[in-house]
Design a protein around this motif. Structure first.
Motif, PDB file in Angstrom:
ATOM      1  N   GLU A   6      53.918  38.906   7.631  1.00  0.00           N
ATOM      2  CA  GLU A   6      55.109  38.948   8.485  1.00  0.00           C
ATOM      3  C   GLU A   6      54.750  38.614   9.927  1.00  0.00           C
ATOM      4  N   ALA A   7      53.653  39.182  10.409  1.00  0.00           N
ATOM      5  CA  ALA A   7      53.230  38.897  11.782  1.00  0.00           C
ATOM      6  C   ALA A   7      52.900  37.423  11.950  1.00  0.00           C
ATOM      7  N   ALA A   8      52.202  36.857  10.976  1.00  0.00           N
ATOM      8  CA  ALA A   8      51.838  35.444  11.050  1.00  0.00           C
ATOM      9  C   ALA A   8      53.070  34.555  11.056  1.00  0.00           C
ATOM     10  N   SER A   9      54.026  34.869  10.190  1.00  0.00           N
ATOM     11  CA  SER A   9      55.241  34.046  10.097  1.00  0.00           C
ATOM     12  C   SER A   9      56.100  34.159  11.348  1.00  0.00           C
ATOM     13  N   ARG A  10      56.260  35.353  11.872  1.00  0.00           N
ATOM     14  CA  ARG A  10      57.153  35.573  13.001  1.00  0.00           C
ATOM     15  C   ARG A  10      56.536  35.190  14.340  1.00  0.00           C
ATOM     16  N   PHE A  11      55.225  35.465  14.491  1.00  0.00           N
ATOM     17  CA  PHE A  11      54.638  35.319  15.820  1.00  0.00           C
ATOM     18  C   PHE A  11      53.461  34.355  15.911  1.00  0.00           C
ATOM     19  N   GLY A  12      52.906  33.932  14.785  1.00  0.00           N
ATOM     20  CA  GLY A  12      51.774  33.014  14.835  1.00  0.00           C
ATOM     21  C   GLY A  12      52.054  31.746  15.633  1.00  0.00           C
ATOM     22  N   PRO A  13      53.096  30.994  15.283  1.00  0.00           N
ATOM     23  CA  PRO A  13      53.406  29.776  16.045  1.00  0.00           C
ATOM     24  C   PRO A  13      53.741  30.055  17.501  1.00  0.00           C
ATOM     25  N   ARG A  14      54.410  31.178  17.776  1.00  0.00           N
ATOM     26  CA  ARG A  14      54.745  31.521  19.158  1.00  0.00           C
ATOM     27  C   ARG A  14      53.483  31.788  19.972  1.00  0.00           C
ATOM     28  N   LEU A  15      52.543  32.535  19.393  1.00  0.00           N
ATOM     29  CA  LEU A  15      51.296  32.814  20.104  1.00  0.00           C
ATOM     30  C   LEU A  15      50.510  31.530  20.358  1.00  0.00           C
ATOM     31  N   ARG A  16      50.507  30.641  19.398  1.00  0.00           N
ATOM     32  CA  ARG A  16      49.789  29.382  19.572  1.00  0.00           C
ATOM     33  C   ARG A  16      50.399  28.551  20.698  1.00  0.00           C
ATOM     34  N   ARG A  17      51.721  28.588  20.839  1.00  0.00           N
ATOM     35  CA  ARG A  17      52.366  27.863  21.933  1.00  0.00           C
ATOM     36  C   ARG A  17      51.988  28.470  23.276  1.00  0.00           C
ATOM     37  N   VAL A  18      51.931  29.796  23.347  1.00  0.00           N
ATOM     38  CA  VAL A  18      51.515  30.439  24.592  1.00  0.00           C
ATOM     39  C   VAL A  18      50.085  30.038  24.939  1.00  0.00           C
ATOM     40  N   ALA A  19      49.190  30.066  23.948  1.00  0.00           N
ATOM     41  CA  ALA A  19      47.799  29.677  24.175  1.00  0.00           C
ATOM     42  C   ALA A  19      47.705  28.222  24.616  1.00  0.00           C
ATOM     43  N   HIS A  20      48.499  27.362  24.007  1.00  0.00           N
ATOM     44  CA  HIS A  20      48.512  25.940  24.379  1.00  0.00           C
ATOM     45  C   HIS A  20      48.960  25.761  25.821  1.00  0.00           C
ATOM     46  N   ASP A  21      49.988  26.492  26.224  1.00  0.00           N
ATOM     47  CA  ASP A  21      50.497  26.375  27.592  1.00  0.00           C
ATOM     48  C   ASP A  21      49.477  26.902  28.608  1.00  0.00           C
ATOM     49  N   ILE A  22      48.790  27.995  28.259  1.00  0.00           N
ATOM     50  CA  ILE A  22      47.763  28.524  29.151  1.00  0.00           C
ATOM     51  C   ILE A  22      46.646  27.510  29.331  1.00  0.00           C
ATOM     52  N   ALA A  23      46.165  26.946  28.229  1.00  0.00           N
ATOM     53  CA  ALA A  23      45.088  25.952  28.302  1.00  0.00           C
ATOM     54  C   ALA A  23      45.499  24.757  29.143  1.00  0.00           C
ATOM     55  N   GLY A  24      46.756  24.327  28.982  1.00  0.00           N
ATOM     56  CA  GLY A  24      47.240  23.195  29.767  1.00  0.00           C
ATOM     57  C   GLY A  24      47.227  23.471  31.249  1.00  0.00           C
ATOM     58  N   ASP A  25      47.634  24.679  31.645  1.00  0.00           N
ATOM     59  CA  ASP A  25      47.641  25.034  33.059  1.00  0.00           C
ATOM     60  C   ASP A  25      46.219  25.158  33.607  1.00  0.00           C
ATOM     61  N   VAL A  26      45.294  25.691  32.800  1.00  0.00           N
ATOM     62  CA  VAL A  26      43.908  25.823  33.244  1.00  0.00           C
ATOM     63  C   VAL A  26      43.291  24.460  33.471  1.00  0.00           C
ATOM     64  N   VAL A  27      43.436  23.572  32.504  1.00  0.00           N
ATOM     65  CA  VAL A  27      42.810  22.250  32.601  1.00  0.00           C
ATOM     66  C   VAL A  27      43.425  21.423  33.721  1.00  0.00           C
ATOM     67  N   ALA A  28      44.717  21.593  33.945  1.00  0.00           N
ATOM     68  CA  ALA A  28      45.393  20.791  34.963  1.00  0.00           C
ATOM     69  C   ALA A  28      44.873  21.060  36.362  1.00  0.00           C
ATOM     70  N   THR A  29      44.414  22.270  36.587  1.00  0.00           N
ATOM     71  CA  THR A  29      44.018  22.616  37.958  1.00  0.00           C
ATOM     72  C   THR A  29      42.557  23.000  38.141  1.00  0.00           C
ATOM     73  N   HIS A  30      41.874  23.322  37.021  1.00  0.00           N
ATOM     74  CA  HIS A  30      40.502  23.802  37.180  1.00  0.00           C
ATOM     75  C   HIS A  30      39.743  23.625  35.872  1.00  0.00           C
ATOM     76  N   GLU A  31      39.394  22.416  35.510  1.00  0.00           N
ATOM     77  CA  GLU A  31      38.574  22.211  34.333  1.00  0.00           C
ATOM     78  C   GLU A  31      37.212  22.835  34.583  1.00  0.00           C
ATOM     79  N   PRO A  32      36.772  23.826  33.786  1.00  0.00           N
ATOM     80  CA  PRO A  32      35.518  24.518  34.054  1.00  0.00           C
ATOM     81  C   PRO A  32      34.319  23.625  33.854  1.00  0.00           C
ATOM     82  N   ARG A  33      33.348  23.741  34.770  1.00  0.00           N
ATOM     83  CA  ARG A  33      32.092  23.005  34.621  1.00  0.00           C
ATOM     84  C   ARG A  33      31.179  23.759  33.684  1.00  0.00           C
ATOM     85  N   ARG A  34      30.465  23.036  32.809  1.00  0.00           N
ATOM     86  CA  ARG A  34      29.551  23.662  31.848  1.00  0.00           C
ATOM     87  C   ARG A  34      28.179  23.051  31.998  1.00  0.00           C
TER      88      ARG A  34
END
Length: 241
Positions: free
Chosen positions: A213-241
Motif C-alpha cells: 500500500e505504501a509503495a502504491s500510494r507514495f512510491g511514485p510521489r517520493l521519487r518525484r520529490v527526490a528527482h526535484d531535489i536532485a535537479g535543484d542541487v545540480v542546477a546550482t551546485h554540482e558537487p566536486r568529487r
C-alpha cells in the motif's frame, strides 16, 4: 596536527610538538606527509610550517550537505503539508546513514523526533538500504568493508543479499528491515548522473498501511520529490568529487 596548524599563521616544530602532545619524530613525519599531499608548507627554520589553501577542499563535503538540505527543505515541506507524513533526508557518513533534515516537527502524523545527526545502520534502515542498492559497486564494497555493516550482514549469503539489492533497484525504493519497532520506513534515492547525493524516506506506523500500500500510494510521489531535489542541487551546485 592540522588543528594545531590552523590556530595561527605559522607554527614552529617545537610549538606543534607541545600542542599535539605527539613525539617529535611523529610530528616531523606527519608534517612531511602533509607537505607531500599539498596540505602544508615549510616556510623557514624560524617561522616553521603553515597550512596551504588546499585544506579548504576538505570542507567541500560539509558545504555540500548544507546545500543539499537547503535544496531539499521546500520540497520536503510541501510533501508533508500535502500528505501529512514526515520525511527524513540522509547522507552517508563514516559507514553509517546520518539524518540531515526532517519534517517531523511539521507533521501531524509524526511519531518520532526529527533525530537530526543521528546515525542509522546501512543494512537495517530504508535510507541505508536504498543507498547501498543505488550506489556504484566500488562505493558499495567500501561501505560493506565498514565493521558495523559487516557485523550487521551476519550470515546472509551473498546471493540473497545481491537479490535484495536488485529488488530494491527494480522497485525504485527500499523498506526498513523488520524489527520490533512499530514505525516503518520507505526510502528512495536522490541521484545525479548515476551518483548518490542522498536518500529520502517517509516514516509511518506498521498499522497505518502495508508495504504494498505504501509503495502504491507514495512510491511514485517520493521519487518525484527526490528527482526535484536532485535537479535543484545540480542546477546550482554540482558537487566536486
Amino acid at each position: 596536527v592540522l588543528e594545531a596548524l590552523s590556530r595561527r599563521r605559522t607554527s614552529t616544530l617545537s610549538l606543534l610538538v607541545g600542542e599535539t602532545g605527539l613525539p617529535r619524530p611523529t610530528v616531523v613525519r606527519l608534517l612531511h606527509t602533509l607537505a607531500a599531499l599539498g596540505y602544508a608548507q615549510r616556510i623557514s627554520r624560524d617561522q616553521g610550517w603553515r597550512l596551504t589553501d588546499r585544506v579548504l577542499g576538505l570542507s567541500e563535503s560539509i558545504r555540500f550537505v548544507d546545500h543539499l538540505v537547503d535544496a531539499a527543505m521546500p520540497h520536503m515541506s510541501r510533501f508533508t503539508a500535502d500528505h501529512g507524513w514526515p520525511l527524513y533526508l540522509a547522507t552517508l557518513s563514516s559507514g553509517a546513514i546520518t539524518i540531515r533534515h526532517s519534517t517531523a516537527p511539521e507533521s501531524p502524523m509524526a511519531f518520532e523526533a526529527a533525530g537530526l545527526n543521528t546515525r542509522r545502520s546501512v543494512l537495517v534502515s530504508a535510507l541505508g538500504r536504498v543507498w547501498l542498492a543505488f550506489s556504484g559497486p566500488e562505493e558499495r564494497r567500501a561501505i560493506l568493508r565498514d565493521s558495523e555493516a559487516a557485523a550487521a550482514l551476519g550470515n546472509r549469503t551473498p546471493a540473497a543479499f545481491e537479490e535484495m539489492l536488485a529488488r530494491i533497484r527494480r522497485d525504485g525504493w527500499a523498506f526498513t528491515a523488520r524489527t520490533r519497532s512499530r514505525i516503518h520506513g520507505m526510502a528512495v534515492p536522490i541521484r545525479s548522473s548515476g551518483r548518490m547525493l542522498g536518500s529520502l524516506s517517509m516514516r509511518f506506523p506498521h498499522s497505518a498501511m502495508s508495504e504494498p500500500e505504501a509503495a502504491s500510494r507514495f512510491g511514485p510521489r517520493l521519487r518525484r520529490v527526490a528527482h526535484d531535489i536532485a535537479g535543484d542541487v545540480v542546477a546550482t551546485h554540482e558537487p566536486r568529487r
